[in-house]
Motif scaffolding. Structure first.
Motif, PDB file in Angstrom:
ATOM      1  N   LEU B 498       1.007  -1.253   0.143  1.00  0.00           N
ATOM      2  CA  LEU B 498       0.009  -0.319  -0.006  1.00  0.00           C
ATOM      3  C   LEU B 498       0.669   1.491  -0.066  1.00  0.00           C
ATOM      4  CD1 LEU B 498      -3.170   0.433   2.610  1.00  0.00           C
ATOM      5  CD2 LEU B 498      -1.553   2.179   2.228  1.00  0.00           C
ATOM      6  N   VAL B 499       2.021   1.162   0.927  1.00  0.00           N
ATOM      7  CA  VAL B 499       2.951   2.210   0.899  1.00  0.00           C
ATOM      8  C   VAL B 499       3.366   2.485  -0.090  1.00  0.00           C
ATOM      9  CG1 VAL B 499       4.542   3.489   2.345  1.00  0.00           C
ATOM     10  CG2 VAL B 499       2.896   2.213   3.310  1.00  0.00           C
ATOM     11  N   GLU B 500       4.264   1.728  -1.055  1.00  0.00           N
ATOM     12  CA  GLU B 500       4.705   2.188  -2.203  1.00  0.00           C
ATOM     13  C   GLU B 500       3.786   2.474  -3.195  1.00  0.00           C
ATOM     14  OE1 GLU B 500       6.946  -1.958  -3.874  1.00  0.00           O
ATOM     15  OE2 GLU B 500       8.095  -1.942  -1.876  1.00  0.00           O
ATOM     16  N   GLU B 501       2.497   1.740  -3.222  1.00  0.00           N
ATOM     17  CA  GLU B 501       1.749   2.051  -4.359  1.00  0.00           C
ATOM     18  C   GLU B 501       1.228   4.008  -4.506  1.00  0.00           C
ATOM     19  OE1 GLU B 501       0.371   1.579  -7.366  1.00  0.00           O
ATOM     20  OE2 GLU B 501      -0.870   2.000  -7.181  1.00  0.00           O
ATOM     21  N   LEU B 502       1.705   4.533  -2.951  1.00  0.00           N
ATOM     22  CA  LEU B 502       0.537   5.623  -2.850  1.00  0.00           C
ATOM     23  C   LEU B 502       2.192   6.566  -3.257  1.00  0.00           C
ATOM     24  CD1 LEU B 502      -0.150   7.608  -0.874  1.00  0.00           C
ATOM     25  CD2 LEU B 502       0.657   7.704   0.467  1.00  0.00           C
ATOM     26  N   TYR B 503       3.388   6.159  -2.910  1.00  0.00           N
ATOM     27  CA  TYR B 503       4.649   6.819  -2.731  1.00  0.00           C
ATOM     28  C   TYR B 503       4.440   7.145  -4.427  1.00  0.00           C
ATOM     29  CZ  TYR B 503       6.271   8.306   1.729  1.00  0.00           C
ATOM     30  OH  TYR B 503       5.921   8.910   3.178  1.00  0.00           O
ATOM     31  N   LEU B 504       4.242   5.688  -5.305  1.00  0.00           N
ATOM     32  CA  LEU B 504       4.801   5.578  -6.747  1.00  0.00           C
ATOM     33  C   LEU B 504       3.897   5.995  -7.096  1.00  0.00           C
ATOM     34  CD1 LEU B 504       5.562   1.866  -7.497  1.00  0.00           C
ATOM     35  CD2 LEU B 504       7.454   4.098  -7.532  1.00  0.00           C
ATOM     36  N   SER B 505       2.642   6.557  -7.205  1.00  0.00           N
ATOM     37  CA  SER B 505       1.128   7.346  -7.819  1.00  0.00           C
ATOM     38  C   SER B 505       1.979   9.092  -7.172  1.00  0.00           C
ATOM     39  CB  SER B 505       0.329   7.313  -7.594  1.00  0.00           C
ATOM     40  OG  SER B 505      -0.388   5.895  -6.640  1.00  0.00           O
TER      41      SER B 505
END
Lengths: 352, 551, 429
Positions: B498-505
């Motif tokens: 989730l955190v990866e998706e947030l930062y990538l987005s």
């Protein structure tokens, strides 16, 4: 008594008879009950009297502000004239008093036919403008209305205050006595017409002329009011004149309108409008004994219109030389006086 | 995984640095000559220069600079995972020819040319489409300028280009000022009354030479066309006096560029001055038009100011600051930070026939562009004030997002763009997506844009912070909706994913270990309101300085 | 030929010395610091906390129905002149409450602004300059926000309370000073947009998300710190401060008796809000009262509009005075222009700028003074003729500034006030 309607009257033949000039714009005009004079109130704070036959001009100087309201009382007369076109009905040679009121709240009483008129007395009548005066049918009482939201009743003989009629919520623009002598009618800026029971000093009922009023939301100001009011001689019809359809208060963009009421029912009988569109205000209205209604307007120029009570559109109109500001009917029923912006009172003949 | 990615980046950086300034040849590609000039300007360059930008830094930067928005999370993942050494060049070549670039660069040109003036005579959409199609066709800058300066608005085919004149009411003083500023990089405004008191190069005669192209023209409403168009008189000589001249000597000038030769004007037979004579309801068309000569005279490769101006402006767009700064005060007392480089750039863009796309490509290929915005370690911490000055270009400059970049970037980061794309399905063309999303930009322009008629200027105000923090726009975009960020995050049960998706987005990069932990702690502290906690966390990143700037 | 004299050359007798420092150097972009700036001077001013209240009578109030009555003349209209608290000074009867505060007021009766168009008059009276094609001048409110404001103050430097219309930033007002100094309109006295925390967001959650944001910033700014990033992160602190001052925009916090004193109509409420804002640290508050564009029925409309203006204005003067704020608050009562002495056929007065009046009070103003004079029927200025430039110099002088100084914009010195004009000494304390 009302003179019998003359067969010679034909509004469609209305024409200019005479012109009396002053050097300041006029606000109001009235014939005196004797029919010898026409009086006018002016923006130079003077009241002007013209002798109709000779044209002799006399200044009645004493006001400190503009004068629009004029009314006459005869000490022993039976029926006298109110301000806004109410029918006067008597020809009397008894001494006559002119009441004139100004925009400083003051009423002056003058011997109307005196050679060099001086105010007989002064009433500090209202706080702010007095726009209209009326005298009771028996000549004993004077009514005034003002920007202080009040209507006041005064004793003609001694100038004493008889009654203070409170009830309007804004500037009171007009006042007339009903010929029954028992009722007074007042009308205000917001087009609310109140019928007062004089015996009780209380409001008897209200008539709705709000069509003559609007709050202009873009300029944030009130516009309209009953600028002229008149009753038929028999007291069955009441006419209120002013402006309607206002789209721009500060440029005066709107149309003249006369609201004709059936006095008994209080219902609007007819909304009298010019047939040819005109931009401005209906400043004067009178009801002729023969049944037609005359009105004058000022705005984008000046106009005189004639209506019948059963038709919303005028049956005849006459373009006037400039903005008309008030209208009166001569006691003889044959002449109209119109006060103008250009300082003139012009007399129009209704005869063929 | 992480170490290997870092390693790749490092290797790539080493490859770039291998091009030593000393070996650059005169016929080397422009980007190499740029780097040589920047490096040569400082003896301590090696000590001063920041490291090459990471892939993530480069990716976000090039997307914002060329398309005005950030990449999707998927694009970011793919780029960061792509091991090929040529991926940066491939990306920028792809972006430069993308419909998104044409759309975005049209907006850039619009703001440059119109400075957010209100649209009174030419609809904004028509004008944007004119610019968009010009960029898509890679119309040379000189040609575009000639079109803009030549149109009088009467011919339907070229009317849209007259917007530059029409929205300025064809006011000759205003036009003289703006033409000198925007096309010549010289603000001659002060010369209206006298030679510039502080800038020796700017003369009153320059001002009036330019003015003489314009003063015979005026805006009229042509009754026949029922349109505002330019009307031009056949007479009207320009005279001027200096307010400093005690003798009040009157001088005169015909149309000429600053430092340019006087224009030869034909002698027109008396009585034949007009093709269309002036009438009450129409425009006048003279047989000899001074106005028509302005574009061809000004927009030329041999006009030094013209080519310096566009080279400097495009440089500023990519690098964050003009070599000449401010952009419209090019004169000898305000020399460029790198005079020879500006000359090189100006000559280059003229030599490539004002091919803006090719020029931008060279800028983007340079190491100067691809340097990190992070200060080298020796300048960090309490050593404030010691860092290299911005004019050195040794560290990439932070560029505040323009109102448009902020709006489009936020739409992408919050996944509004993704959701709309998903909703459009197979019809999700660039144009279709644009027309769905473009209306969202207006509140950003209103809140973050410069006033009409003024050059863009960064300003951080509390009303902007309130707009982002409490306003309904961003908040609405953070409401779950199929395909958008919060929707995607809500479906991820693994916190780290989730955190990866947030930062990538949002930030176009992987989260650091510290950030992973912080985010996990944030969510763990709010087990009961996870959906709102996700919104709050996403908002915090959207409102961060890292998002607000192109770094 | 037009000339803004925006060049600061000695030939124009313009000093090249600037006189204020920028409060937030890095964020001001085009506003370069003059080398001779004296920051201490600005600091001193902040300590004194001077502020400005502008009452804007929109549409063009009649000078004959306000500050320069001519009763009993052809042009005077129906109203009387009334005595005031200052012997010898009379004003129109429509201002009975204001008349009793004349000892606080100064009248400028010799105004000839020669600009009869609403838009141009508005511009002139807000900027002290005529419109020029290629130059935009900042509003007085923006100039004061710049000169008097403090960077610590979260309140907008130039607040405009309007009876209606759109709220928000009018970025053009500040011209070259930058949108930071532009007016922020509070439409119908509503608080600035987005001041309230969204209903669904708890205070605790708001706090948490800001902490998360701040941590993210700290990481990012460890290796990248510029004046612009500082300004951006600071803008959130200012937003939070303004949110804490939310109550300043809420007049329902006032006792009902106070609301009554101001009047339960828009202008009364807006004057009360102005008092709350000025008391709460606002630098420049403009209250707009509309409308006075009385081409028709000038007199009826002036009765109505001035009837609404008079008492709240007087109450506001009293409250400022009672709180000891009047001496440090410059009060201006302005309009685009006056109205024609000639009374038209519809009892109206038209646009007129050749001989009209404004009123001033408070900070730096000599109460009970009058400058300038018009002839008997008010058709011409006979003494002490001034224009918009003089007014601008006068305001700046009253606030303690040397009005002959310059702004510096990208190397260019730009005179704050029109160099061709000077302060009106008669009305200055």
């Amino acid at each position: 008594m009302t003179p019998a309607p003359t067969p010679h009257i034909d509004p469609a033949k209305t024409h200019l008879l005479k012109e009396y000039k002053h050097d300041s714009p006029l606000l109001g005009c009235r014939f005196d009950p004797s029919g010898q004079f026409v009086f006018a109130g002016a923006q130079d704070n003077n009241v002007i009297r013209w002798h109709l036959d000779s044209g002799k001009k006399t200044l009645l100087t004493g006001h400190k502000s503009w004068v629009r309201a004029l009314a006459f009382a005869q000490r022993r007369g039976e029926e006298k004239k109110g301000k806004e076109g109410e029918k006067r009905t008597s020809q009397s040679s008894s001494p006559c008093l002119l009441f004139s009121a100004d925009y400083a709240g003051r009423i002056l009483a003058w011997p109307s036919s005196a050679e060099g008129p001086k105010p007989a007395h002064t009433l500090e009548a209202h706080h702010g403008w007095v726009r209209a005066l009326a005298v009771s049918p028996n000549g004993s009482r004077l009514a005034s209305c003002g920007n202080d939201h009040l209507v006041k009743l005064w004793s003609v003989p001694d100038g004493g205050l008889i009654h203070e009629l409170a009830g309007h919520a804004c500037h009171v623009y007009n006042v007339v006595f009903h010929p029954d002598g028992k009722h007074l009618i007042s009308a205000d800026l917001q087009g609310i017409v109140k019928v007062w029971d004089l015996a009780k000093g209380a409001i008897e009922r209200e008539l709705d002329a709000k069509i003559l009023y609007k709050y202009d939301p873009s300029f944030r100001a009130d516009i309209g009011g009953v600028r002229s009011m008149a009753l038929s001689a028999d007291g069955t019809l009441l006419a209120c004149a002013g402006i309607t359809n206002v789209s721009n208060a500060f440029a005066g963009v709107g149309n003249p309108l006369i609201v004709l009421f059936d006095y008994q029912s209080g219902k609007q009988k007819q909304l009298l409008r010019p047939k040819t569109p005109f931009q401005g205000t209906a400043w004067g209205v009178v009801l002729h004994p023969t049944g037609f209604i005359a009105g004058v307007g000022g705005g984008n120029g000046g106009m005189l219109w004639f209506w019948k009570a059963d038709n919303a559109q005028d049956f005849f109109s006459l373009k006037l030389p400039t903005n008309a500001r008030d209208l009166d009917l001569h006691p003889n029923g044959r002449h109209l006086a119109i006060a103008f912006f250009d300082g003139a009172v012009r007399i129009y003949s209704l005869e063929k | 995984m992480l170490p290997s990615r870092a390693f790749l980046s490092l290797r790539f950086a080493v490859t770039l640095l291998a091009v030593s300034p000393a070996v650059v040849l005169a016929d080397a590609p422009l980007h190499q000559r740029i780097d040589q000039a920047i490096a040569a300007a400082r003896p301590d360059f090696a000590h001063q220069a920041a490291a090459p930008a990471s892939d993530a830094e480069f990716l976000r930067r090039i997307y914002l600079d060329l398309t005005g928005t950030i990449p999707t999370a998927a694009e970011t993942r793919a780029f960061l995972k792509d091991p090929s050494p040529g991926k940066r060049q491939a990306l920028l070549d792809r972006l430069l020819t993308s419909p998104e670039h044409a759309r975005y660069f049209a907006m850039v040109l619009d703001v440059l040319l119109m400075e957010r003036r209100r649209d009174k005579y030419v609809p904004h959409e028509q004008w944007l489409e004119y610019l968009r199609s010009s960029v898509a066709a890679n119309k040379p800058w000189d040609q575009l300028v000639r079109e803009i300066l030549s149109s009088d608005g009467a011919d339907p085919k070229t009317r849209v280009a007259a917007k530059f004149y029409l929205e300025r009411q064809a006011e000759p003083h205003l036009l003289t000022r703006d033409i000198s500023r925007l096309f010549l990089g010289t603000n001659l405004q002060c010369c209206q009354c006298h030679d510039h008191p502080r800038i020796d190069d700017y003369k009153q005669a320059h001002y009036y030479g330019l003015f003489a192209f314009l003063n015979r023209s005026s805006l009229v409403i042509d009754k026949k066309l029922n349109l505002a168009v330019l009307s031009e008189k056949a007479d009207g000589e320009v005279t001027f006096q200096s307010v400093f001249d005690p003798a009040k000597k009157t001088q005169s000038t015909g149309p000429r560029l600053p430092e340019g030769p006087p224009l030869k004007e034909p002698v027109i037979e008396k009585g034949k001055e007009y093709i269309v004579a002036s009438t009450a309801g129409g425009r006048a068309v003279p047989r000899f038009s001074r106005h028509a000569l302005l574009g061809p005279t000004l927009a030329r490769a041999d006009n030094e100011s013209f080519k310096r101006n566009i080279a400097n402006r495009l440089w500023a767009l990519m690098m964050g600051r003009g070599l000449v700064h401010p952009l419209d005060l090019d004169h000898s007392a305000n020399p460029p930070s790198h005079p020879e480089l500006l000359k090189l750039l100006a000559d280059d863009i003229a030599a490539r026939k004002f091919d803006m796309r090719g020029f931008l490509r060279e800028l983007a290929l340079s190491q100067t562009y691809q340097r990190s915005s992070e200060l080298p370690p020796q300048f960090r911490g309490d050593k404030e004030g010691m860092e290299p000055e911005p004019t050195s270009y040794t560290v990439a400059l932070l560029k505040p997002l323009t109102p448009e970049q902020l709006a489009w970037g936020l739409m992408q980061a919050t996944g509004l763009t993704d959701a709309e794309r998903q909703a459009l399905g197979p019809n999700a063309s660039e144009a279709a997506l644009y027309s769905r999303l473009a209306p969202n930009v207006a509140p950003f322009v209103k809140t973050f844009g410069s006033p009409p008629g003024q050059a863009p200027e960064f300003d951080a105000r509390l009303d902007q912070a309130l707009f982002l923090a409490n306003g309904p726009v961003v908040r609405g975009w953070l409401t779950p909706r199929p395909g958008n960020l919060i929707d995607r995050l809500g479906k991820l049960t693994n916190t780290d994913a989730l955190v990866e998706e947030l930062y990538l987005s949002v930030l176009t990069r992987w989260p650091s270990a510290e950030e992973r932990k912080e985010a996990a702690d944030f969510l763990a502290a709010r087990p009961k309101d996870r959906p709102t906690a996700l919104q709050d966390m996403a908002w915090a990143l959207l409102a961060s300085a890292e998002f607000r700037f192109n770094h | 030929m037009w000339c803004s004299y925006a060049c600061g050359s000695s030939e124009h007798n313009i000093s090249r010395r600037g006189f204020f420092a920028t409060a937030l150097g890095g964020t001001l972009g085009a506003l370069a610091l003059d080398p001779l700036t004296r920051p201490a001077f600005t600091h001193e001013l902040n300590k004194q906390q001077k502020r400005v209240l502008m009452i804007w009578l929109h549409g063009g109030v009649s000078q004959l129905e306000t500050w320069d009555p001519k009763p009993g003349t052809k042009t005077g209209g129906p109203f009387q002149a009334i005595p005031t608290s200052v012997p010898g000074i009379h004003v129109c009867e429509l201002l009975p409450y204001t008349a009793q505060r004349m000892h606080h007021l100064a009248l400028v009766r010799g105004l000839n602004t020669a600009e009869d168009d609403h838009g141009k008059g508005y511009y002139l009276m807000h900027t002290g300059r005529r419109q020029e094609p290629a130059m935009k001048w900042p509003h007085l409110g923006s100039v004061c926000a710049k000169l008097l404001g403090s960077s610590d103050n979260p309140l907008p430097g130039y607040i405009l309370i309007t009876p209606r219309g759109n709220g928000g930033v009018n970025s053009e007002d500040a011209a070259f000073l930058g949108p930071r100094y532009a007016s922020v309109a509070l439409s119908d006295g509503h608080a600035p947009a987005n001041l309230d925390r969204p209903a669904a967001l708890t205070e605790a959650a708001d706090q948490q998300r800001h902490e998360f944001r701040i941590h993210a910033n700290q990481r990012f700014l460890r290796s990248r710190r510029t004046a612009q990033t500082e300004a951006y992160t600071h803008s959130y602190d200012q937003a939070a401060q303004l949110m804490r001052k939310r109550d300043l925009f809420d007049i329902s916090k006032e006792p009902p008796t106070v609301i009554d004193r101001y009047g339960r109509h828009d202008f009364g409420r807006h004057c009360l809000m102005a008092r709350r804002l000025l008391e709460g640290g606002a630098t420049f508050v403009k209250v707009m009262h509309t409308n006075y564009d009385t081409h028709h029925e000038n007199f009826d409309f002036h009765i109505e509009q001035l009837g609404e203006f008079d008492r709240p204005f007087a109450t506001l003067l009293d409250d400022l005075h009672d709180r000891g704020l009047l001496a440090s608050t410059l009060v201006l009562v302005l309009s685009e222009f006056g109205r024609t002495p000639n009374i038209n056929r519809n009892y109206g007065r038209d646009h007129w700028s050749r001989a009209w009046s404004i009123a001033l009070a408070g900070c730096g103003i000599r109460g009970g003074s009058v400058s300038g004079k018009t002839n008997a029927d008010g058709t011409a200025v006979t003494e002490g003729q001034v224009n918009g430039g003089h007014l601008f110099h006068t305001y700046l002088s009253a606030l303690g500034f040397n009005s002959k100084k310059n702004f510096y914009i990208e190397q260019r010195p730009i005179p704050i006030a029109d160099p061709k004009a000077a302060p009106i000494k008669e009305v200055l304390a």
